[in-house]
Design an enzyme around this catalytic site. Structure first.
Site: not given
Ligand code: ATR
Length: 277
Positions: A72, A108
């Site tokens: 990520k 997220d």
């Protein structure tokens, strides 16, 4: 299983490892429900292969990908454009391929907020206590700080809490840090409305609780970003608090990613059912 044709568009997950992911099940259910001719596959991509795998998004004409641990953060320099939210968080979990331009997003934090909203929990005007100061804390903190009356951060490594608090405080000056050794720590319990665990404590059996189990009271809403009912959530529930686990965040980050790839509303109930299967 739907038929894969010459027109089928591909979306993938790049992670290392990926064997236990539920994302293919959830995203393929969404493709089937919407009739969009797409499929989602998980690829185990080692760190040394990430740059080649990202280039393959362009060369194979993929719609995009999801990224998970450990990619990520490492993916940022490989992208053409990065959404401001993902820049702040320093992590991308979704890439959209727009005619060869790779655009990075992080769904997220927004996913977490949608899971709270769906449960009828408003953050606006609330006093929020966040445990942890890593990547997940940064993602949800980015949104919490925009709505909360106050945001207090506690973390094992105080320097990291202070760095995150300083960054969030620049977005909206409502952020502070507390150490568990602080004399005011015990009194916090009566002063906060929402407690959120963003640490990894609770992932593994036998982990310590990220906070004293006597902390909670029935006025609290207690959230864990971990997908299952952690020991902390069990303790909170037994003391009458309302609890929210991370499964809603998993669902909504995926739904938001689906909408970014396809430009169409995600069939959230179908995706939720797929996650529960
Ligand atoms: P993520 O992307 O999931 O947030 P991370 O960035 O590695 O992962 O952050 C992990 C968080 O869990 C951090 O807040 C970490 O605390 P430190 O900053 O002190 O490392 C916290 N954490 C992990 N293991 C922990 C433990 N055994 N006790 C307390 N906190 C822990």
């Amino acid at each position: 299983m739907r038929e894969i044709s010459g027109r089928t568009k591909t979306v993938a997950l790049f992670g290392y490892p990926v064997e236990h992911t539920k994302s293919p099940h959830m995203q393929n259910a969404a493709f089937a429900e919407t009739g969009i001719d797409g499929c989602y596959i998980a690829f185990s991509v080692s760190p040394g292969e990430l740059s080649g795998a990202v280039q393959a998004i362009r060369s194979l004409g993929m719609l995009g990908v999801n990224l998970t641990i450990p990619h990520k953060e490492a993916v940022l320099p490989l992208l053409d454009e990065i959404d401001p939210e993902a820049v702040f968080i320093g992590a991308v979990n979704t890439i959209v391929n727009r005619n060869g331009r790779l655009c990075g997003y992080n769904t997220d934090g927004r996913g977490f907020m949608r899971s709270l909203a769906e449960a009828g929990i408003a953050v606006a005007g609330k006093r929020v206590f966040m445990l942890g100061a890593g990547g997940a804390a940064r993602a949800v903190g980015y949104y919490l700080v925009q709505e909360a009356a106050s945001l207090i951060i506690a973390n094992r490594t105080k320097d990291k809490a202070e760095q995150l608090a300083a960054d969030l405080d620049r977005l909206r000056p409502v952020v502070s840090v507390i150490a568990s050794s602080d004399p005011g720590y015990a009194a916090l319990c009566g002063e906060v409305d929402i407690v959120i665990n963003t640490t990894s404590l609770g992932l593994k059996e036998g982990d310590a609780l990220p906070i004293d189990s006597a902390f909670f009271n029935p006025r609290h809403t207690v959230c864990d970003l971990i997908y299952h009912r952690t020991p902390m959530l069990q303790a909170a529930s037994s003391q009458g608090a309302r609890i929210i686990d991370g499964s809603g965040m998993l669902l909504w980050q995926g739904a938001l990613a689906f909408e970014l790839w396809t430009g169409q509303p995600a069939p959230v109930d179908i995706m939720r059912k797929a996650l529960g299967d």
